[in-house]
Write a protein that holds these residues in place. Structure first.
Motif, PDB file in Angstrom:
ATOM      1  N   ALA A  98      -1.555   1.517  -9.973  1.00 59.84           N
ATOM      2  CA  ALA A  98      -1.139   2.725  -9.253  1.00 59.84           C
ATOM      3  C   ALA A  98       0.366   2.940  -9.364  1.00 59.84           C
ATOM      4  CB  ALA A  98      -1.556   2.622  -7.791  1.00 59.84           C
ATOM      5  N   ASN A  99       1.106   1.869  -9.666  1.00 58.95           N
ATOM      6  CA  ASN A  99       2.565   2.015  -9.780  1.00 58.95           C
ATOM      7  C   ASN A  99       3.016   2.151 -11.232  1.00 58.95           C
ATOM      8  OD1 ASN A  99       2.709   1.828  -7.018  1.00 58.95           O
ATOM      9  ND2 ASN A  99       3.088  -0.376  -7.005  1.00 58.95           N
ATOM     10  N   THR A 140      -1.126  -6.213  -8.133  1.00 57.05           N
ATOM     11  CA  THR A 140      -0.466  -4.908  -8.153  1.00 57.05           C
ATOM     12  C   THR A 140       0.859  -5.106  -8.882  1.00 57.05           C
ATOM     13  OG1 THR A 140      -1.438  -4.406  -5.993  1.00 57.05           O
ATOM     14  CG2 THR A 140       0.381  -3.013  -6.701  1.00 57.05           C
ATOM     15  N   ASN A 148      -3.539   5.849 -10.973  1.00 60.58           N
ATOM     16  CA  ASN A 148      -3.668   6.932 -10.002  1.00 60.58           C
ATOM     17  C   ASN A 148      -3.085   8.186 -10.652  1.00 60.58           C
ATOM     18  OD1 ASN A 148      -4.319   4.812  -8.254  1.00 60.58           O
ATOM     19  ND2 ASN A 148      -3.389   5.828  -6.511  1.00 60.58           N
ATOM     20  N   HIS A 203      -1.429  -4.229  -2.820  1.00 64.94           N
ATOM     21  CA  HIS A 203      -1.769  -3.082  -1.990  1.00 64.94           C
ATOM     22  C   HIS A 203      -2.991  -3.422  -1.149  1.00 64.94           C
ATOM     23  CE1 HIS A 203      -2.982   1.104  -1.056  1.00 64.94           C
ATOM     24  NE2 HIS A 203      -1.688   1.266  -1.034  1.00 64.94           N
ATOM     25  N   HIS A 229      -6.627   0.168 -13.045  1.00 67.05           N
ATOM     26  CA  HIS A 229      -6.821   1.591 -12.754  1.00 67.05           C
ATOM     27  C   HIS A 229      -5.478   2.302 -12.731  1.00 67.05           C
ATOM     28  CE1 HIS A 229      -5.691   0.690  -8.526  1.00 67.05           C
ATOM     29  NE2 HIS A 229      -5.284   1.951  -8.543  1.00 67.05           N
ATOM     30  N   ALA A 278     -10.360   8.226  -7.055  1.00 63.97           N
ATOM     31  CA  ALA A 278      -9.131   7.832  -6.351  1.00 63.97           C
ATOM     32  C   ALA A 278      -8.746   6.446  -6.830  1.00 63.97           C
ATOM     33  CB  ALA A 278      -9.373   7.814  -4.841  1.00 63.97           C
ATOM     34  N   GLY A 279      -7.579   5.978  -6.388  1.00 61.06           N
ATOM     35  CA  GLY A 279      -7.141   4.655  -6.790  1.00 61.06           C
ATOM     36  C   GLY A 279      -8.096   3.572  -6.306  1.00 61.06           C
ATOM     37  N   ALA A 280      -8.416   3.610  -5.005  1.00 53.88           N
ATOM     38  CA  ALA A 280      -9.290   2.580  -4.451  1.00 53.88           C
ATOM     39  C   ALA A 280     -10.670   2.637  -5.110  1.00 53.88           C
ATOM     40  CB  ALA A 280      -9.408   2.769  -2.944  1.00 53.88           C
ATOM     41  N   ASP A 290      -3.775  -3.553 -10.529  1.00 49.38           N
ATOM     42  CA  ASP A 290      -3.680  -2.295  -9.798  1.00 49.38           C
ATOM     43  C   ASP A 290      -2.522  -1.547 -10.438  1.00 49.38           C
ATOM     44  OD1 ASP A 290      -2.787  -0.324  -8.043  1.00 49.38           O
ATOM     45  OD2 ASP A 290      -3.536  -1.375  -6.280  1.00 49.38           O
ATOM     46  N   THR A 325      -5.611  -1.937  -0.350  1.00 50.81           N
ATOM     47  CA  THR A 325      -6.954  -1.594  -0.830  1.00 50.81           C
ATOM     48  C   THR A 325      -7.538  -2.702  -1.702  1.00 50.81           C
ATOM     49  OG1 THR A 325      -5.796  -0.356  -2.557  1.00 50.81           O
ATOM     50  CG2 THR A 325      -6.753   0.924  -0.762  1.00 50.81           C
ATOM     51  N   LYS A 334      -0.637   9.931  -8.676  1.00 49.83           N
ATOM     52  CA  LYS A 334       0.706   9.389  -8.467  1.00 49.83           C
ATOM     53  C   LYS A 334       1.458   9.524  -9.794  1.00 49.83           C
ATOM     54  CE  LYS A 334       1.135   5.424  -6.552  1.00 49.83           C
ATOM     55  NZ  LYS A 334       1.284   4.238  -5.696  1.00 49.83           N
ATOM     56  N   SER A 351       5.123   3.805  -2.162  1.00 54.25           N
ATOM     57  CA  SER A 351       3.767   3.454  -2.552  1.00 54.25           C
ATOM     58  C   SER A 351       2.891   4.689  -2.767  1.00 54.25           C
ATOM     59  CB  SER A 351       3.098   2.519  -1.523  1.00 54.25           C
ATOM     60  OG  SER A 351       1.977   1.920  -2.093  1.00 54.25           O
ATOM     61  N   CYS A 352       3.318   5.827  -2.293  1.00 57.24           N
ATOM     62  CA  CYS A 352       2.483   7.030  -2.424  1.00 57.24           C
ATOM     63  C   CYS A 352       2.941   7.932  -3.565  1.00 57.24           C
ATOM     64  CB  CYS A 352       2.461   7.820  -1.129  1.00 57.24           C
ATOM     65  SG  CYS A 352       1.589   6.935   0.147  1.00 57.24           S
TER      66      CYS A 352
HETATM   67  C1  LIG Z   1      -0.484   0.265  -5.310  1.00 49.89           C
HETATM   68  C2  LIG Z   1      -1.611   1.134  -4.839  1.00 49.89           C
HETATM   69  N1  LIG Z   1      -2.878   0.753  -5.063  1.00 49.89           N
HETATM   70  C3  LIG Z   1      -3.915   1.494  -4.657  1.00 49.89           C
HETATM   71  C4  LIG Z   1      -3.736   2.684  -3.998  1.00 49.89           C
HETATM   72  C5  LIG Z   1      -4.932   3.431  -3.519  1.00 49.89           C
HETATM   73  O1  LIG Z   1      -5.040   4.674  -4.128  1.00 49.89           O
HETATM   74  P1  LIG Z   1      -5.856   5.866  -3.420  1.00 49.89           P
HETATM   75  O2  LIG Z   1      -5.095   6.212  -2.189  1.00 49.89           O
HETATM   76  O3  LIG Z   1      -5.877   6.952  -4.431  1.00 49.89           O
HETATM   77  O4  LIG Z   1      -7.220   5.346  -3.115  1.00 49.89           O
HETATM   78  C6  LIG Z   1      -2.436   3.130  -3.747  1.00 49.89           C
HETATM   79  C7  LIG Z   1      -2.201   4.400  -3.025  1.00 49.89           C
HETATM   80  O5  LIG Z   1      -1.166   4.959  -2.999  1.00 49.89           O
HETATM   81  C8  LIG Z   1      -1.347   2.341  -4.172  1.00 49.89           C
HETATM   82  O6  LIG Z   1      -0.080   2.702  -3.942  1.00 49.89           O
END
Ligand SMILES: Cc1ncc(COP(=O)(O)O)c(C=O)c1O
Length: 506
Positions: free
Chosen positions: A256-257, A225, A278, A181, A276, A148-150, A254, A183, A281, A88-89
């Protein structure tokens, strides 16, 4: 050392006190020549703001400082040291070309208050990055401002809220699958929405029947997500988006992935309205601890009027500028234009890879996760059999019989020379081991990791104690995590000097 440990060798780690503990009065790291100009009383310059008591500052020589920090730096495990499988990171390698470009004088020294005509290069970088990201996502508008992602999630859901309010149709709820996720629900709640949980089906995807039952005209958006935190792609995403749209809701993804999707599919094409990214990432810019993040938000045309200000625009005279006059904007979400240094790095990464390189990157990320899945399936329990994308989630079910849990395995992995995977997340898998190798890793490194994981599984059978008391090779062995979290000691304090009477009594 355990003969199964192939990666780690004994590391020379010297004892290290705190820099304060090395201090001795009068030592200094510099020597200045005698003054050859009249001395000025600093109190005349600084007045009341001069601080006379500097507290307890360490007094050390230059070499002591250099050695102290150099030694400390060798204790760190980073992505430059080895595989960092934190699911996830996405701890992928931060390409050095990004750093070279970001450190160019004209970019590193650019000031946010520079006039537009002197900032054309910086604006062009932002403009090209915006276009690249919109193309990758299949979207029609974007802001680079979130940090940031959140923060991107917050911005995206504020866009949804502003849009629905502008239609005179404010709604109350946001639907969020249990595989999202963490967040996501936090974001929805901060934006004033009630969060409604959506159940996953046996394949780890959104349960369509539950969505049909829960989707109604009170729901502002579905926050999804994708791929979700099980590393699973929502195979019914078109149907999901149609169901949400049919009731007047919007689909937030989401993204981020996106490192699992770049160059393969575009969220805008499968029904997503806003999402969004990241950059720290997917596009290899450093993570929070190593530098500020960046979470751009891409959206469809209907949400464009609400984007944060300023927006980079092309002007009639062919130059670029910043537009502030956007009456429906949700306002600023971040000072200036977001973390510009991250925009530079992400664009450097995109351009250095090119289209074919980005596609290869996605394929390699998925290939590496599936290589680990195949090698460890059966050694560790795989609760969801749906194909994995960029990460794979096992559970500790096979090891718990011996009292060994995911957190113990993760600690033992440190002894084998690896950073732990993500522990106990996602929550829908009891005792989760969430592993994301990223595309950065060679087969050799993956094999070492697989060997380590297999060896730990054997130890769990034969000698669980060695796992339960791990790590053994670190300077500080197993910590009391509950006390560390509940009663953290965040500041060094000098040892109390014994009071005069006590000294006299001794
Ligand atoms: C799927 C997902 N959504 C949201 C986030 C939040 O991103 P951030 O840590 O940059 O706020 C992450 C963080 O790794 C994530 O893996």
């Amino acid at each position: 050392m355990n003969r199964n440990i192939k990666k780690a060798t004994e590391h020379v780690i010297q004892n290290e006190g705190l820099i304060f503990e090395k201090s001795s009065p009068g030592k200094a790291a510099f020597k200045l020549p005698e003054l050859d100009v009249p001395e000025v009383d600093s109190r005349e310059l600084l007045g009341a703001s001069e601080r006379e008591d500097l507290g307890n500052m360490p007094e050390v020589s230059e070499i002591e400082i250099i050695r102290h920090f150099t030694r400390l730096s060798t204790w760190n495990y980073g992505v430059d040291t080895g595989l960092y499988p934190l699911g996830s990171c996405t701890m992928k390698y931060n390409a050095r070309i990004n750093e070279v470009v970001a450190r160019l004088d004209g970019l590193a020294g650019a000031h946010p208050y520079q006039p537009e005509k002197l900032s054309q290069g910086a604006l062009l970088i932002m403009q090209i990055l915006r276009k690249c990201l919109m193309e990758i996502c299949g979207m029609e508008a974007i802001t680079l401002q979130p940090a940031a992602g959140a923060h991107g999630e917050l911005t995206g859901i504020l866009l949804v809220r502003a849009y629905l309010q502008s239609k005179g149709n404010p709604r109350k709820k946001i639907l969020i699958p249990d595989s999202a996720h963490g967040t996501n629900p936090a974001t929805a709640a901060i934006c004033g929405y009630a969060v409604e949980n959506l159940k996953s089906n046996a394949g780890g995807m959104v349960d369509i029947a539950s969505l049909e039952a829960q989707m109604n005209e009170d729901v502002a958006a579905l926050m999804l997500t994708n791929p979700n935190t099980l590393g699973v792609f929502e195979q019914d995403i078109h149907k999901i988006a149609d169901l949400v749209h049919a009731k007047g809701g919007l689909v937030y993804m989401d993204g981020a992935n996106m490192n699992a999707l770049v160059g393969k599919v575009r969220p805008g094409d499968f029904g997503v309205d806003v999402m969004h990214l990241n950059l720290h990432k997917t596009f290899s810019t450093p993570h929070g601890g190593g530098g500020p993040g960046s979470g751009p938000v891409a959206c469809k045309k209907i949400l464009e009027p609400f984007l944060p200000v300023p927006v980079v625009v092309s002007k009639a005279d062919g130059t670029l500028g910043l537009e502030y006059n956007r009456p429906q904007s949700i306002g600023r979400v971040r000072a200036f234009y977001g973390n510009f240094g991250m925009h530079v790095r992400a664009l450097a990464y995109i351009m250095a890879n090119g289209c074919d390189g980005l596609v290869q990157t996605t394929e390699d990320a998925v290939l590496n996760a599936n290589y680990i899945r195949k090698k460890l399936e059966g050694v560790y329990d795989l609760p969801y059999k749906t194909p994995s994308m960029h990460e794979v989630v096992f559970s500790d079910r096979l090891q718990t019989a011996k009292g060994v849990k995911t957190g113990d395995i993760a600690k033992r992995l440190i002894d084998y020379g690896f950073h732990p995977y993500t522990v106990s997340f996602p929550l829908i898998v009891h005792g989760a081991l969430m592993i994301e190798p990223t595309e950065s890793e060679s087969r050799e490194e993956l094999d070492l990791f697989v060997d380590a994981m297999k060896s730990i599984a054997e130890e769990a059978e034969a000698n669980p104690e060695v796992i339960l008391t791990a790590p053994h090779s670190t300077r500080v062995t197993r910590l009391d995590e509950v006390t560390a979290a509940r009663k953290p000691i965040l500041r060094w304090k000098p040892k109390e000097k014994p009071v005069a009477e006590e000294v006299a009594a001794k």
